[in-house]
Scaffold this motif. Sequence first.
Motif, PDB file in Angstrom:
ATOM      1  N   SER A  46       0.834  -1.206   0.000  1.00  0.00           N
ATOM      2  CA  SER A  46       0.000   0.000   0.000  1.00  0.00           C
ATOM      3  C   SER A  46       0.866   1.253   0.000  1.00  0.00           C
ATOM      4  CB  SER A  46      -0.919   0.016   1.224  1.00  0.00           C
ATOM      5  OG  SER A  46      -1.721   1.182   1.227  1.00  0.00           O
ATOM      6  N   LEU A  47       0.416   2.240  -0.748  1.00  0.00           N
ATOM      7  CA  LEU A  47       1.117   3.521  -0.817  1.00  0.00           C
ATOM      8  C   LEU A  47       1.284   4.124   0.567  1.00  0.00           C
ATOM      9  CD1 LEU A  47       2.225   5.610  -2.869  1.00  0.00           C
ATOM     10  CD2 LEU A  47      -0.061   6.631  -2.899  1.00  0.00           C
ATOM     11  N   SER A  48       0.299   3.891   1.433  1.00  0.00           N
ATOM     12  CA  SER A  48       0.329   4.390   2.803  1.00  0.00           C
ATOM     13  C   SER A  48      -0.648   3.566   3.624  1.00  0.00           C
ATOM     14  CB  SER A  48      -0.073   5.870   2.845  1.00  0.00           C
ATOM     15  OG  SER A  48      -0.259   6.320   4.172  1.00  0.00           O
ATOM     16  N   ASP A  49      -0.372   3.451   4.918  1.00  0.00           N
ATOM     17  CA  ASP A  49      -1.303   2.745   5.793  1.00  0.00           C
ATOM     18  C   ASP A  49      -2.491   3.612   6.182  1.00  0.00           C
ATOM     19  OD1 ASP A  49       0.285   0.469   5.785  1.00  0.00           O
ATOM     20  OD2 ASP A  49       1.432   1.092   7.550  1.00  0.00           O
ATOM     21  N   THR A  50      -2.388   4.900   5.913  1.00  0.00           N
ATOM     22  CA  THR A  50      -3.469   5.843   6.216  1.00  0.00           C
ATOM     23  C   THR A  50      -3.810   6.617   4.949  1.00  0.00           C
ATOM     24  OG1 THR A  50      -1.878   7.541   6.897  1.00  0.00           O
ATOM     25  CG2 THR A  50      -2.755   6.095   8.624  1.00  0.00           C
ATOM     26  N   VAL A  66      -3.979   9.346   2.196  1.00  0.00           N
ATOM     27  CA  VAL A  66      -3.061  10.433   1.848  1.00  0.00           C
ATOM     28  C   VAL A  66      -3.477  11.023   0.502  1.00  0.00           C
ATOM     29  CG1 VAL A  66      -1.053   9.588   3.118  1.00  0.00           C
ATOM     30  CG2 VAL A  66      -1.440   8.822   0.766  1.00  0.00           C
ATOM     31  N   ALA A  67      -3.069  12.266   0.273  1.00  0.00           N
ATOM     32  CA  ALA A  67      -3.308  12.910  -1.011  1.00  0.00           C
ATOM     33  C   ALA A  67      -2.331  12.375  -2.055  1.00  0.00           C
ATOM     34  CB  ALA A  67      -3.152  14.425  -0.877  1.00  0.00           C
ATOM     35  N   VAL A  68      -2.771  12.359  -3.299  1.00  0.00           N
ATOM     36  CA  VAL A  68      -1.944  11.929  -4.434  1.00  0.00           C
ATOM     37  C   VAL A  68      -2.121  12.946  -5.546  1.00  0.00           C
ATOM     38  CG1 VAL A  68      -1.573  10.184  -6.211  1.00  0.00           C
ATOM     39  CG2 VAL A  68      -2.108   9.485  -3.861  1.00  0.00           C
ATOM     40  N   GLU A  69      -1.024  13.478  -6.058  1.00  0.00           N
ATOM     41  CA  GLU A  69      -1.116  14.398  -7.187  1.00  0.00           C
ATOM     42  C   GLU A  69      -1.399  13.605  -8.459  1.00  0.00           C
ATOM     43  OE1 GLU A  69       1.393  17.989  -9.387  1.00  0.00           O
ATOM     44  OE2 GLU A  69       2.222  16.960  -7.641  1.00  0.00           O
ATOM     45  N   ALA A 121       2.742   8.255  -5.777  1.00  0.00           N
ATOM     46  CA  ALA A 121       3.477   8.764  -4.616  1.00  0.00           C
ATOM     47  C   ALA A 121       2.576   9.703  -3.820  1.00  0.00           C
ATOM     48  CB  ALA A 121       4.735   9.508  -5.055  1.00  0.00           C
ATOM     49  N   PRO A 122       2.711   9.695  -2.486  1.00  0.00           N
ATOM     50  CA  PRO A 122       1.951  10.658  -1.686  1.00  0.00           C
ATOM     51  C   PRO A 122       2.345  12.084  -2.046  1.00  0.00           C
ATOM     52  CG  PRO A 122       2.865   8.920  -0.297  1.00  0.00           C
ATOM     53  CD  PRO A 122       3.503   8.789  -1.651  1.00  0.00           C
ATOM     54  N   SER A 123       1.387  12.995  -1.967  1.00  0.00           N
ATOM     55  CA  SER A 123       1.649  14.403  -2.269  1.00  0.00           C
ATOM     56  C   SER A 123       1.766  15.195  -0.971  1.00  0.00           C
ATOM     57  CB  SER A 123       0.519  14.985  -3.119  1.00  0.00           C
ATOM     58  OG  SER A 123       0.674  16.393  -3.256  1.00  0.00           O
ATOM     59  N   PRO A 124       2.741  16.125  -0.888  1.00  0.00           N
ATOM     60  CA  PRO A 124       2.820  16.989   0.297  1.00  0.00           C
ATOM     61  C   PRO A 124       1.675  17.995   0.342  1.00  0.00           C
ATOM     62  CG  PRO A 124       4.402  17.700  -1.368  1.00  0.00           C
ATOM     63  CD  PRO A 124       3.805  16.411  -1.859  1.00  0.00           C
TER      64      PRO A 124
END
Length: 261
Positions: free
Chosen positions: A103-107, A109-112, A146-149
């Motif tokens: 998973s990209l993240s366990d929580t 998250v935003a993605v661009e 990838a997650p976005s800041p």
Amino acid sequence: MTVTERETRTLPALAAGAVDLPFVILGWREVIGRDTTWNEHSHPFHELLWNERGASTAVVGERVWTITPTLGMWMPAGVLHSGSAIAGTWCRANFFGFGTMTSLSDTPVAVEITPLLRLLLERLADSSLSDSSRAVTEAMVLDVLAPSPRELLLHMPTSDLLRPIADAVRENPGDPRTLTDWARHLGVSPRTLTRAFNAETGTSFARWVAAVRAQHAVALLTRGWDVDGVAEQVGYRSASAFGAAFRRTTGLTPGAFRYPS
């Protein structure tokens, strides 16, 4: 005047991996015909939410994300969430089989949604794609994800003290009342409200209001409103003041969300 009835869709709450899935990445798209709400539910697969047109929301606990054509959201498998979209929103989603990837993240998250990622996801929608080409394209999608800041995220306060403020500002993001005005109205000290906002939302009253205004502004921008009209609607005296506040909050310019993107 015709009033459009709101549609409520009910989906089950399923644990991650609860269902065997015959896909790596599967796409879904729908132009929402009327204002729609999804109940709190969860999927056995990971989900990338984004829009071709318009803005929608996803809610996880007390956190509210705005989803647009340029900023999507990664929803891990098994995470309870609800959502909403207004009529005319062109919703997109891609489902990622649980166990086929980390998973990209366990929580959430935003993605661009970059032009490259969009093109790859569009290619996967081609039913004539060969198995080998599909596998290569899926690998490229996983490589560029990838997650976005940057994110359009709002933490909602939960106490009886702050709920009247939250309801008023979300109903009318242009509400001009300051922290001092609200303290006087509620019969408490400004310091009490400051502490409550920091404790419940992790930010100040001013920054929380700016986040509400940014989310509302994005919804209007993706529906074709011009920047001057949006600035006035969300409580700024000029487009330049709105633009500066919007960039501080989101890291992006209002133009990044204008329709068409």
